[in-house]
Design an enzyme around this catalytic site. Structure first.
Site, PDB file in Angstrom:
ATOM      1  N   LEU A 214       0.848  -1.190   0.000  1.00  0.00           N
ATOM      2  CA  LEU A 214       0.000   0.000   0.000  1.00  0.00           C
ATOM      3  C   LEU A 214       0.882   1.239   0.000  1.00  0.00           C
ATOM      4  O   LEU A 214       1.817   1.339   0.808  1.00  0.00           O
ATOM      5  CB  LEU A 214      -0.907   0.023   1.234  1.00  0.00           C
ATOM      6  CG  LEU A 214      -1.914  -1.135   1.384  1.00  0.00           C
ATOM      7  CD1 LEU A 214      -2.601  -1.055   2.742  1.00  0.00           C
ATOM      8  CD2 LEU A 214      -2.946  -1.095   0.264  1.00  0.00           C
ATOM      9  N   HIS A 215       0.585   2.173  -0.899  1.00  0.00           N
ATOM     10  CA  HIS A 215       1.379   3.401  -0.923  1.00  0.00           C
ATOM     11  C   HIS A 215       0.596   4.632  -1.390  1.00  0.00           C
ATOM     12  O   HIS A 215       1.079   5.749  -1.290  1.00  0.00           O
ATOM     13  CB  HIS A 215       2.602   3.230  -1.815  1.00  0.00           C
ATOM     14  CG  HIS A 215       2.272   3.167  -3.287  1.00  0.00           C
ATOM     15  ND1 HIS A 215       1.795   2.019  -3.886  1.00  0.00           N
ATOM     16  CD2 HIS A 215       2.329   4.102  -4.257  1.00  0.00           C
ATOM     17  CE1 HIS A 215       1.590   2.258  -5.169  1.00  0.00           C
ATOM     18  NE2 HIS A 215       1.894   3.512  -5.417  1.00  0.00           N
ATOM     19  N   ARG A 216      -0.622   4.444  -1.904  1.00  0.00           N
ATOM     20  CA  ARG A 216      -1.351   5.590  -2.455  1.00  0.00           C
ATOM     21  C   ARG A 216      -1.850   6.497  -1.335  1.00  0.00           C
ATOM     22  O   ARG A 216      -2.278   6.027  -0.287  1.00  0.00           O
ATOM     23  CB  ARG A 216      -2.506   5.115  -3.334  1.00  0.00           C
ATOM     24  CG  ARG A 216      -2.026   4.359  -4.547  1.00  0.00           C
ATOM     25  CD  ARG A 216      -3.068   4.188  -5.629  1.00  0.00           C
ATOM     26  NE  ARG A 216      -2.478   3.476  -6.750  1.00  0.00           N
ATOM     27  CZ  ARG A 216      -1.752   4.056  -7.713  1.00  0.00           C
ATOM     28  NH1 ARG A 216      -1.566   5.356  -7.692  1.00  0.00           N
ATOM     29  NH2 ARG A 216      -1.239   3.340  -8.695  1.00  0.00           N
ATOM     30  N   ARG A 249       6.871   6.459   1.821  1.00  0.00           N
ATOM     31  CA  ARG A 249       5.789   7.373   2.205  1.00  0.00           C
ATOM     32  C   ARG A 249       4.835   6.698   3.189  1.00  0.00           C
ATOM     33  O   ARG A 249       4.240   7.348   4.031  1.00  0.00           O
ATOM     34  CB  ARG A 249       5.033   7.882   0.991  1.00  0.00           C
ATOM     35  CG  ARG A 249       4.141   6.865   0.297  1.00  0.00           C
ATOM     36  CD  ARG A 249       3.260   7.521  -0.753  1.00  0.00           C
ATOM     37  NE  ARG A 249       2.368   8.490  -0.179  1.00  0.00           N
ATOM     38  CZ  ARG A 249       2.291   9.763  -0.558  1.00  0.00           C
ATOM     39  NH1 ARG A 249       3.066  10.193  -1.524  1.00  0.00           N
ATOM     40  NH2 ARG A 249       1.454  10.590   0.012  1.00  0.00           N
TER      41      ARG A 249
END
Length: 370
Positions: A214-216, A249
């Site tokens: 997950l990164h969005r 992030r």
């Protein structure tokens, strides 16, 4: 004797997924060169993403030569990166012109180099052209639309992408339905996939663990909603080890969350061969990445995408992927269904056969005859 000079193609890469997409094109160009082909290339790394794992080991894993040129743009806002890439690539073209700018995917480097090239009358070819999510909130969607609006030749992964481009006014003689270079890379290295060093440490067994990526921003930037999503993952995977390679992030938000599920195993981003070994043997993958949905489709691994849209609809209509949105309740129901009844088998989209790089180079030879 052939006195004509070779055609020089700039192959642009700026982020890790780009290198997976260009590897088969480079391999096909090298093979044609040995056979007497006239096409030559310069591999240009814009430096958009610095990743310590994109080191000599990464290039060795994918059989990619080290870049001929690194523009070293570094980090910054999207506007800052776009400006730096355009400025430095423009200077390169002014000093050392090329015959074609070949861009792949949908990162900032893709758009910026296409713009710089066209302004200097260097034609552009776009690999993975025509894919659309319809979500203008994704920076990648803007990059795709701008790039395709100034592209000369379009290399596509699906008939859906072709239809998107036709609706935008692109003529058929500029469209080349070639398949998916990401899948070329996967199939070429399938026998070389290897377990990561922590495989035995966490007692991982095929089919008995999950993989999460997950990164969005919509999923990971807000700590409260991210925490709810992680709890749903921890509960829904029923105590099975859940391997989560953490994007930089994502880590910033993660550090502020307390009481994380005990079965979540947070690891560093994995090299290509190790990551795809994890995916290949997972019970399922939970992700918000587009590219991973293509790889799970080919490997027949259940995939749950935590997004409202996808630019790769064939992974849903044909493959093993399902779009669940970002509501944790949807994920919980999907995981219950996985444990109770299994998952759809899926199939492999047309021309995802490992020969896309060869088809691209054959088309380029037709476009640039001796």
């Amino acid at each position: 004797m052939n006195n004509t000079s070779p055609t020089v193609i700039d192959i642009i890469a700026g982020a890790r997924p780009n290198f997976m997409k260009i590897a088969p094109i480079i391999r096909a160009l090298d093979e044609r060169k040995v056979a007497g082909g006239r096409l030559r290339y310069r591999l240009i790394h814009t430096g958009q993403h610095y990743d310590s794992r994109m080191s000599a080991d990464f290039f060795e894993q994918l059989d990619i030569p080290m870049p001929d040129i690194n523009l070293d743009v570094g980090s910054g806002t999207q506007a800052e990166q776009t400006a730096a890439i355009m400025t430095r690539y423009e200077r390169l073209l002014l000093d050392h012109p090329s015959s074609l700018c070949l861009v792949v995917g949908d990162v900032t480097s893709t758009m910026a180099c296409a713009i710089a090239a066209q302004k200097l009358r260097v034609p552009v070819a776009h690999v993975e052209a025509g894919i659309r999510s319809g979500d203008w909130g994704m920076p990648e969607e803007i990059n795709r639309m701008v790039t395709d609006s100034i592209t000369n030749w379009f290399f596509t992964t699906s008939e859906t992408a072709n239809d998107n481009l036709r609706r935008a006014g692109v003529e058929d003689d500029r469209l080349f339905f070639v398949g998916n270079t990401m899948i070329d890379t996967l199939l070429a290295h399938m026998d070389r996939l290897r377990p990561p060093p922590f495989w035995d440490e966490y007692g991982l067994l095929p089919g008995s663990y999950f993989v999460v990526t997950l990164h969005r921003p919509s999923n990971v930037d807000a700590g409260s909603s991210f925490a709810r999503l992680l709890r749903a993952i921890g509960e829904g995977t029923r105590s099975l080890p859940t391997i989560f390679p953490v994007h930089p992030r994502t880590r910033k938000t993660l550090e502020a969350i307390e009481d994380l599920p005990a079965n979540l195993v947070f690891v560093e981003p994995q090299p290509y061969l190790e990551f795809n070994y994890l995916v290949r043997h997972a019970k399922a993958v939970i992700t918000d990445s587009g590219g991973i949905t293509e790889e799970t489709t080919v490997m027949g691994v259940p995939c749950m995408t935590l997004r409202d849209t996808t630019e790769r609809p064939e992974t849903v209509s044909i493959g093993t992927n399902e779009i669940l949105g970002t509501n944790p309740a949807n994920l919980s129901r999907a995981l219950d269904r996985l444990f109770a009844a299994g998952w759809k088998k899926g199939g492999i989209p047309e021309l995802w056969d490992g020969r896309t790089g060869e088809r691209i180079v054959a088309a380029l030879e037709e476009l640039f005859p001796s």
